[in-house]
Design an enzyme around this catalytic site. Structure first.
Site, mmCIF file in Angstrom:
data_model
loop_
_atom_site.group_PDB
_atom_site.id
_atom_site.type_symbol
_atom_site.label_atom_id
_atom_site.label_comp_id
_atom_site.label_asym_id
_atom_site.label_seq_id
_atom_site.Cartn_x
_atom_site.Cartn_y
_atom_site.Cartn_z
ATOM 1 N N SER A 132 7.146 -0.544 3.473
ATOM 2 C CA SER A 132 7.736 -1.702 3.194
ATOM 3 C C SER A 132 8.934 -1.982 3.923
ATOM 4 O O SER A 132 8.857 -1.893 5.095
ATOM 5 C CB SER A 132 7.937 -1.592 1.491
ATOM 6 O OG SER A 132 8.395 -2.925 1.233
ATOM 7 N N GLU A 226 -1.591 -9.275 -0.007
ATOM 8 C CA GLU A 226 0.106 -9.083 0.062
ATOM 9 C C GLU A 226 0.881 -10.053 0.531
ATOM 10 O O GLU A 226 0.284 -11.019 1.445
ATOM 11 C CB GLU A 226 0.480 -7.651 0.954
ATOM 12 C CG GLU A 226 -0.305 -6.506 0.103
ATOM 13 C CD GLU A 226 0.501 -5.198 1.110
ATOM 14 O OE1 GLU A 226 1.861 -5.196 0.880
ATOM 15 O OE2 GLU A 226 -0.286 -4.416 1.524
ATOM 16 N N HIS A 256 0.335 -3.821 -2.808
ATOM 17 C CA HIS A 256 1.451 -3.347 -1.770
ATOM 18 C C HIS A 256 1.889 -1.696 -1.883
ATOM 19 O O HIS A 256 2.029 -1.328 -2.893
ATOM 20 C CB HIS A 256 2.632 -4.171 -2.203
ATOM 21 C CG HIS A 256 3.800 -3.854 -1.322
ATOM 22 N ND1 HIS A 256 3.900 -4.156 -0.161
ATOM 23 C CD2 HIS A 256 5.179 -3.207 -1.475
ATOM 24 C CE1 HIS A 256 5.103 -3.907 0.667
ATOM 25 N NE2 HIS A 256 5.825 -3.271 -0.183
#
Length: 289
Positions: A132, A226, A256
Site C-alpha cells: 500500500s 481494489e 487490499h
C-alpha cells in the site's frame, strides 16, 4: 477504520483490529536495532526466523496510508515470509503524518536503506518489499536510487501498492463501492495529511511519476476489486516500457494487501509461497551477475 477522523483514532482502531495478525511463527526472534546513515538514525525491527540460514535480508516497508501502521502490525506476515526463505527481515519505523509530513517518511526509508548498506550488507543481497503506502515508498526509493546512480537491491516486491497520490486511476471510482478494505472517501484526506501542500506529482510521493530504466526485477500483486488496482496496472506498464523485468499477479476478489491475512486466508499463504519462489530466483540471479 472508515469512521475514524483523527490519525490517533486510525492508529488505535488499526492496532485493535489487527491483533490477530501479530502471531509470528514459533521461535521467531524480534528485536529493535538502529540503522545509521550519516547523521540520520532510524529505528528498525529485526526479525530472525528460527531456521535462519542465509545472509540475504528482506527490507520491508509497512503500509498504513502514511498515517498509521508500524513494523509490529506487519511483523507476523514478514516473519512468515522470512521463515520460508530462511532470511532475516528488517522493518524500519518511519515517521508518520500529520506529525511528520512529506517527505519525512521517504527520507526515513532512504536512511534505512543507506544504513543497512553501511552496516555491511551487500545491496545484491537485499530484496525490498512493501504494501500500500509502503509500496509507494519502496517504488519511490527505487526511482531515487536509479536517479542517483546509487547501489540497487536484487529485486523489489509490492502488495497492492499506492503509486499515484492524485488517485487518477479508473479503478479508484469504479471499485469504490466494492473495495472491502479501503474507503475511497477517506483517501484524499489521508493524502492531504501526508502531502501537506506538496504536489502529488513528485516522484518521491507518487512513483508513477518516476523513471525506472535500469531497475532490477519487480514483482507486484493486486486484486481486481481494489480501488488501487489501476495503480498497479499502470505501474507495471511503466516498468515494462522501461525495460524492467516485471511480474504482475492480478487476483480476483481478494482484499487490499490480502497477504497480511496469512493466518486465516489460504490465498494469502499461497501468495507468500509464490513470492518466496520469486525472491529465491532474484537472489540467485543477482549473485550470478
Amino acid at each position: 477504520m472508515a469512521r475514524a477522523k483523527k490519525p490517533d483514532d486510525l492508529r488505535r482502531q488499526f492496532s485493535r483490529s489487527a491483533k490477530f495478525l501479530f502471531h509470528a511463527p514459533r521461535g521467531t526472534q524480534m528485536q529493535w536495532q538502529v540503522l545509521e546513515a550519516g547523521q540520520q538514525r532510524v529505528d528498525a525491527l529485526e526479525i530472525v526466523p528460527v531456521d535462519f540460514r542465509d545472509d540475504a535480508v528482506l527490507l520491508y516497508i509497512h503500509g498504513g496510508g502514511f498515517v498509521f501502521g508500524s513494523p509490529k502490525t506487519h511483523a507476523a506476515m514478514v516473519a512468515t515470509l522470512g521463515r520460508s526463505l530462511g532470511l532475516r527481515a528488517v522493518l524500519p519505523r518511519y515517521r508518520l503524518a500529520p506529525e511528520t509530513p512529506f517527505p519525512g517518511a521517504f527520507d526515513d526509508v532512504r536512511a534505512a536503506w543507506d544504513g543497512l548498506l553501511q552496516s555491511g550488507v551487500s545491496p545484491s543481497r537485499i530484496v525490498i518489499g512493501g504494501d500500500s503506502a509502503g509500496g509507494a515508498l519502496v517504488l519511490s526509493l527505487l526511482a531515487q536510487l536509479l536517479a542517483d546512480k546509487a547501489a540497487l537491491p536484487a529485486g523489489v516486491f509490492c502488495f497492492s501498492p499506492l503509486t499515484d497520490l492524485s488517485y487518477s486511476g479508473e479503478s479508484f471510482t469504479k471499485n469504490a463501492a466494492i473495495d472491502a478494505v479501503l474507503p475511497a472517501e477517506r483517501a484524499h484526506a489521508m493524502a492531504e495529511l501526508y502531502m501537506s501542500g506538496h504536489s502529488a506529482a513528485d516522484p518521491k510521493a507518487s512513483p508513477i511519476e518516476g523513471r525506472f530504466e535500469g531497475a532490477p526485477p519487480v514483482w507486484i500483486t493486486a486484486g481486481d476489486t481494489e480501488i488501487l488496482c489501476d495503480d498497479s496496472r499502470r505501474m507495471v506498464q511503466l516498468l515494462k516500457n522501461a525495460g524492467v523485468k516485471t511480474t504482475f499477479v492480478e487476483e480476483r476478489d481478494l482484499p487490499h494487501v490480502w497477504p497480511i491475512f496469512h493466518n486465516i486466508l489460504p490465498e494469502a499463504r499461497q501468495t507468500l509461497d509464490s513470492l518466496a519462489v520469486w525472491i529465491r530466483q532474484v537472489l540467485v540471479q543477482a549473485n550470478e551477475s
